[in-house]
Design an enzyme around this catalytic site. Structure first.
Site, mmCIF file in Angstrom:
data_model
loop_
_atom_site.group_PDB
_atom_site.id
_atom_site.type_symbol
_atom_site.label_atom_id
_atom_site.label_comp_id
_atom_site.label_asym_id
_atom_site.label_seq_id
_atom_site.Cartn_x
_atom_site.Cartn_y
_atom_site.Cartn_z
ATOM 1 N N GLU A 45 -1.007 -9.476 -1.086
ATOM 2 C CA GLU A 45 -1.978 -9.560 -1.423
ATOM 3 C C GLU A 45 -3.161 -9.392 -2.497
ATOM 4 O O GLU A 45 -3.610 -9.877 -3.345
ATOM 5 C CB GLU A 45 -2.860 -8.351 -0.099
ATOM 6 C CG GLU A 45 -2.547 -8.941 1.531
ATOM 7 C CD GLU A 45 -2.599 -7.534 1.891
ATOM 8 O OE1 GLU A 45 -2.216 -6.139 1.497
ATOM 9 O OE2 GLU A 45 -3.488 -7.920 3.390
ATOM 10 N N GLY A 89 0.074 -5.003 0.761
ATOM 11 C CA GLY A 89 -0.802 -4.975 -0.320
ATOM 12 C C GLY A 89 0.069 -5.999 -1.619
ATOM 13 O O GLY A 89 -0.490 -6.300 -2.363
ATOM 14 N N ALA A 135 0.673 -1.001 0.078
ATOM 15 C CA ALA A 135 -0.335 0.234 -0.346
ATOM 16 C C ALA A 135 0.717 1.827 0.084
ATOM 17 O O ALA A 135 2.148 1.475 0.047
ATOM 18 C CB ALA A 135 -0.488 0.514 0.828
ATOM 19 N N GLU A 194 3.817 -5.766 7.029
ATOM 20 C CA GLU A 194 3.140 -4.935 7.964
ATOM 21 C C GLU A 194 3.429 -5.052 9.218
ATOM 22 O O GLU A 194 3.324 -3.527 9.852
ATOM 23 C CB GLU A 194 1.561 -4.597 7.283
ATOM 24 C CG GLU A 194 0.963 -4.723 6.083
ATOM 25 C CD GLU A 194 0.998 -6.264 5.453
ATOM 26 O OE1 GLU A 194 2.082 -6.835 5.516
ATOM 27 O OE2 GLU A 194 0.535 -5.409 4.422
HETATM 28 N N1 CAA Z 1 4.907 3.670 0.140
HETATM 29 C C1 CAA Z 1 4.940 4.489 -0.206
HETATM 30 N N2 CAA Z 1 6.764 5.188 0.093
HETATM 31 C C2 CAA Z 1 7.225 4.063 -0.140
HETATM 32 C C3 CAA Z 1 6.690 2.725 0.152
HETATM 33 C C4 CAA Z 1 5.509 1.972 0.402
HETATM 34 N N3 CAA Z 1 5.094 1.001 0.766
HETATM 35 N N4 CAA Z 1 7.748 1.319 -0.035
HETATM 36 C C5 CAA Z 1 8.714 1.876 0.028
HETATM 37 N N5 CAA Z 1 8.223 3.773 -0.607
HETATM 38 C C6 CAA Z 1 9.342 4.914 -0.173
HETATM 39 C C7 CAA Z 1 10.202 5.019 0.471
HETATM 40 O O1 CAA Z 1 10.106 6.040 1.306
HETATM 41 C C8 CAA Z 1 11.309 6.066 -0.351
HETATM 42 O O2 CAA Z 1 11.664 6.683 -0.799
HETATM 43 P P1 CAA Z 1 12.620 8.042 -0.344
HETATM 44 O O3 CAA Z 1 13.655 7.394 -2.288
HETATM 45 O O4 CAA Z 1 11.823 9.460 -0.692
HETATM 46 O O5 CAA Z 1 12.734 8.149 0.573
HETATM 47 C C9 CAA Z 1 11.962 5.225 -1.638
HETATM 48 O O6 CAA Z 1 10.329 4.442 -1.442
HETATM 49 C C10 CAA Z 1 12.635 3.983 -1.579
HETATM 50 O O7 CAA Z 1 12.567 3.390 -0.729
HETATM 51 P P2 CAA Z 1 13.953 2.545 -0.208
HETATM 52 O O8 CAA Z 1 14.586 3.367 -0.079
HETATM 53 O O9 CAA Z 1 13.350 1.499 0.914
HETATM 54 O O10 CAA Z 1 14.485 1.043 -1.394
HETATM 55 P P3 CAA Z 1 15.206 0.057 -1.457
HETATM 56 O O11 CAA Z 1 15.306 -0.344 -3.143
HETATM 57 O O12 CAA Z 1 15.833 -0.266 -0.139
HETATM 58 O O13 CAA Z 1 14.024 -1.504 -0.495
HETATM 59 C C11 CAA Z 1 11.417 -2.026 -0.835
HETATM 60 C C12 CAA Z 1 12.584 -1.529 -1.086
HETATM 61 C C13 CAA Z 1 11.862 -3.416 -0.086
HETATM 62 C C14 CAA Z 1 10.086 -1.959 -1.681
HETATM 63 C C15 CAA Z 1 11.208 -1.633 0.850
HETATM 64 O O14 CAA Z 1 10.446 0.199 0.486
HETATM 65 C C16 CAA Z 1 10.221 -1.832 1.457
HETATM 66 O O15 CAA Z 1 10.607 -2.569 2.296
HETATM 67 N N6 CAA Z 1 9.030 -1.012 1.524
HETATM 68 C C17 CAA Z 1 7.931 -0.906 2.994
HETATM 69 C C18 CAA Z 1 7.387 -2.555 2.145
HETATM 70 C C19 CAA Z 1 5.742 -2.170 3.102
HETATM 71 O O16 CAA Z 1 5.915 -2.548 4.120
HETATM 72 N N7 CAA Z 1 4.489 -3.251 2.515
HETATM 73 C C20 CAA Z 1 3.786 -2.638 3.343
HETATM 74 C C21 CAA Z 1 2.877 -1.315 2.916
HETATM 75 S S1 CAA Z 1 1.440 -1.363 4.034
HETATM 76 C C22 CAA Z 1 0.365 -2.568 3.220
HETATM 77 O O17 CAA Z 1 0.502 -2.914 1.977
HETATM 78 C C23 CAA Z 1 -1.250 -2.875 4.244
HETATM 79 C C24 CAA Z 1 -2.009 -3.397 3.418
HETATM 80 O O18 CAA Z 1 -2.350 -5.069 3.768
HETATM 81 C C25 CAA Z 1 -3.067 -2.749 3.101
#
Ligand code: CAA
Length: 692
Positions: free
Chosen positions: A108, A105, A66, A128
């Site tokens: 999912e 998500g 998400a 999450e």
């Molecule tokens: N939403 C918004 N922004 C996000 C994001 C997300 N889910 N995931 C990453 N970003 C942004 C980061 O903030 C970062 O932004 P900046 O460059 O402005 O700082 C950019 O994307 C790159 O992220 P990373 O520096 O972390 O890049 P990476 O290559 O080292 O890692 C990744 C990539 C493994 C995807 C890592 O970003 C990550 O773990 N992201 C979060 C994943 C997550 O937690 N997903 C679950 C979300 S909650 C959900 O989905 C709820 C649900 O059930 C509906």
């Protein structure tokens, strides 16, 4: 090619409809992506030329979850539930083509598809819980139906992803693409149609739930197994409840239960703090005056001076990242001991099954031990990890300056000394930086990087990138006594000591901070680190500390000597309060003319924590840290501050800056100017502003 939204396209390739998502950097499920997928599914179902659908992403990854920036804002339709529902209800089979990371998500969404094809390096997971929430778009109901309850519990409560080969093994993906992912997914979709395979709706599958239905005790057993790791965290418990619901309720009811448990977490302070921390960590990697395109220095070889516990631990980080290390000691004996310790640490990891023997051999083969300082002449960066003595360090840096090639970075792992002063003995102060690793250096995630007024932008950018390469989380700070982490720690230690002088006992202070969420309290921590360290520093400075000194004079250096502030049974790390220590404390209070009194837990907590926040505010005022959130990153990753409290500065905001300020003023009136609120704190309270 039809643009469904600005983030999603649809086109037909032969008889397969292809929905392509393009929402850099990580294809998060922003509203435009959700609407685009839903529109794409509708378009494909209306498109008579296609009989199946592939969802694929441009860029470096499949959907990584998400869009976290949308959390807490008014919801916008379509919801992810609706989107996933429309995928699952599609009349034409939908195949997810997964590369990079399908997270949250993202996974999912893929679970709403009828089939999944992944590239060999892909990873899938539901992280999450790390944001203090649970998978709220059906993940807790669909994942168990595919992988069974034990694995779903493990994946959802740990948040850790699994690799493509494992996902294939457990049936989470149906095929791994040998070649081009999109073509493989299209071929797979064609095959599904050609073979008349069913539209598999995961929500209809129940067979993997049966074992847990027959043995509901599995959930309590699992709770117990994660109790230590999950201490005080709210999200893991709701994750377990949601997964349990998948075995107790029909799918639609299970979704409702998941929603309730999700909302409970989403609105809680823990999740707000954990989401804050997600962005804090990423912000910390950015230094405002160092542009993104600053040229980096190539780092292909590292030199480490000192093969003690710290030097060895630092070396392990680079070896594991495949970077050759030359490690230097003054005597062969010390060198052999250091190398043996590295080997022993790796062997322990191998024996726990967390590393292969081949990987260990590879690491050891990259290590070049030597007693000749000259051997670091061709490395790209040297990290000094010898004992804390300014004169010795200066002498070493002057020598390294003469030995190392032009352009090599000279770094010090000092935790207290002035990096600027060290750099000034060299002809290359712009190449000098502090790289403060935390013990154990191969485990702790934090790398506190210390810039001097002369450190070049290129050196800073290189060291920030290097930290990421070795799996550390860096935060850049300026020079001051103790830098950010230890400077704040000192305030807590001073108050902890003061509290036991006034009436508390070590076990009282430690209990309050442990219950707050710290891994251990200050006295247990001192016993772990070695009480003699501080004692020697005090002796060097001609300072005294009655209780700590008396404890050291008895040879009670902590865990390593079997006693310190506590007693430790042979081979045990469990602290037991000791009447001898209580006697020492009572005597010290009496000698100082202090009448001991009962001290409440609330006072212990406030007097330990609020001076830390106040010091953080001073650090910000002085420009030693760039942002309050950098201080939080340092405390969470360097000192085990509970992430569900965001860090000391975020905690201050949760409590209310005004509350913190008023308490400090009250303590100032009672105990003196030690508690005087920092000017920044005072100003923020007056202006009704926050640190962030
Ligand atoms: N939403 C918004 N922004 C996000 C994001 C997300 N889910 N995931 C990453 N970003 C942004 C980061 O903030 C970062 O932004 P900046 O460059 O402005 O700082 C950019 O994307 C790159 O992220 P990373 O520096 O972390 O890049 P990476 O290559 O080292 O890692 C990744 C990539 C493994 C995807 C890592 O970003 C990550 O773990 N992201 C979060 C994943 C997550 O937690 N997903 C679950 C979300 S909650 C959900 O989905 C709820 C649900 O059930 C509906």
């Amino acid at each position: 090619m039809t643009a469904i939204t600005d983030k999603v396209n649809y086109h037909a390739e032969g008889n397969v409809g292809v929905i392509t998502i393009n929402n850099p950097p990580v294809n998060a499920l922003s509203v435009g992506v959700r609407a685009g997928i839903q529109g794409g599914i509708e378009a494909a179902n209306k498109d008579d030329s296609v009989s199946s659908v592939v969802i694929v992403c441009d860029g470096r990854t499949f959907i990584a979850g998400a869009d976290i920036t949308e959390f807490g804002k008014p919801p916008q339709e379509p919801s992810l539930h609706q989107v996933i529902g429309s995928i699952e209800m599609s009349n034409k089979p939908v195949v997810a083509a997964i590369h990079g990371t399908a997270l949250g998500g993202g996974l999912e969404t893929a679970l709403g598809c009828h089939y999944r094809v992944a590239s060999p390096k892909a990873q899938v997971g539901l992280p999450e819980v790390k944001l203090g929430i649970l998978p709220g778009a059906g993940g807790t109901q669909r994942l168990p139906r595919v992988v069974g309850i034990p694995m779903a519990l493990e994946m959802i409560t740990s948040g850790n992803p699994i690799k493509a080969d494992k996902a294939l093994e457990v049936g989470l993906v149906d095929e791994i693409a040998d070649g081009d992912l999109k073509s493989t997914a299209i071929a797979f979709a064609e095959k599904v149609v050609a073979e008349g395979r069913p539209l598999i709706k995961i929500s209809d599958r129940d067979e993997k739930l049966q074992a847990a239905k027959d043995n509901p005790g599995i959930f309590d057993d699992f709770r117990k197994s994660i109790a230590r790791k999950a201490r005080n965290f709210e999200a893991p418990e709701n994750c377990i409840k949601a997964v349990q619901a998948s075995t107790e309720l029909p799918f639609p009811e299970g979704l409702k239960r998941e929603r309730e448990l999700f909302i409970e977490l989403m609105e809680g302070e823990q999740s707000i703090s954990q989401r804050y921390f997600f962005f804090a960590e990423r912000q910390a990697a950015k230094i405002p005056d160092v542009p993104k395109d600053t040229p980096l220095i190539d780092i292909n070889k590292v030199g480490i001076i000192g093969a003690g516990t710290m030097g060895g631990g630092i070396a392990m980080n680079f070896l594991q990242a495949g970077i050759p290390v030359t490690i230097v000691e003054t005597t062969q004996e010390a060198l052999d001991k250091g190398v043996a310790l590295i080997e022993k640490n790796y062997a322990a990891t191998v024996s726990k099954g967390r590393m292969s023997r081949e990987a260990m051999d590879k690491c050891m083969s990259l290590l070049s031990p030597t007693t000749e300082l000259e051997d670091v002449k061709d490395v790209d960066i040297v990290i000094e990890a010898i004992f804390e003595n300014m004169d010795v360090k200066k002498e070493l840096f002057a020598k390294l300056d003469g030995i190392c090639k032009d352009g090599a970075i000279l770094a010090t792992n000092t935790s207290t000394l002035d990096v600027e002063e060290i750099g000034d003995v060299t002809e290359r102060p712009e190449y000098v930086i502090g790289l403060h690793f935390f013990s154990p250096a191969n485990v702790m995630k934090l790398l506190e990087e210390v810039r001097t007024t002369k450190t070049s932008k290129s050196v800073m950018a290189t060291c920030m990138a290097l930290a990421k390469r070795i799996g550390k989380v860096p935060a850049m700070v300026g020079v001051c006594e103790g830098f950010v982490g230890n400077r704040i720690l000192h305030r807590r230690s001073e108050q902890a000591t003061q509290l036991i002088m006034e009436g508390a006992l070590p076990q009282d202070v430690d209990r309050v901070l442990f219950d707050f969420g710290m891994p251990m309290g200050p006295f247990a921590m001192s016993d772990l680190a070695g009480n003699d360290v501080g004692w020697r520093i005090r002796q060097g400075k001609g300072e005294t500390s009655p209780i700590a000194d008396a404890i050291c004079e008895l040879g009670r250096f902590g865990q390593k000597t079997g006693s310190g502030y506590y007693l430790y049974k042979e081979g045990s790390r469990t602290p037991t309060p000791d009447p001898v220590v209580e006697e020492i404390i009572l005597k010290a209070s009496a000698d100082a003319g202090i009448e001991r009194r009962e001290i409440s837990d609330q006072e212990i907590l406030e007097r330990c924590i609020y001076p830390m926040i106040n010091e953080g505010a001073k650090i910000l005022e002085e420009g030693i840290a760039t942002r309050a959130s950098d201080i939080d990153v340092i405390w969470v990753y360097g000192y085990g501050w509970p992430v569900y409290r965001g860090g000391p500065m975020r905690y201050a905001e949760a409590v209310g800056l005004e509350t913190v300020y008023n308490s400090l003023v009250a303590y100032q009136e009672k105990f003196g100017d030690y508690f005087k609120p920092a000017a920044l704190l005072e100003r923020l309270v007056k202006e009704g502003k926050s640190f962030s």
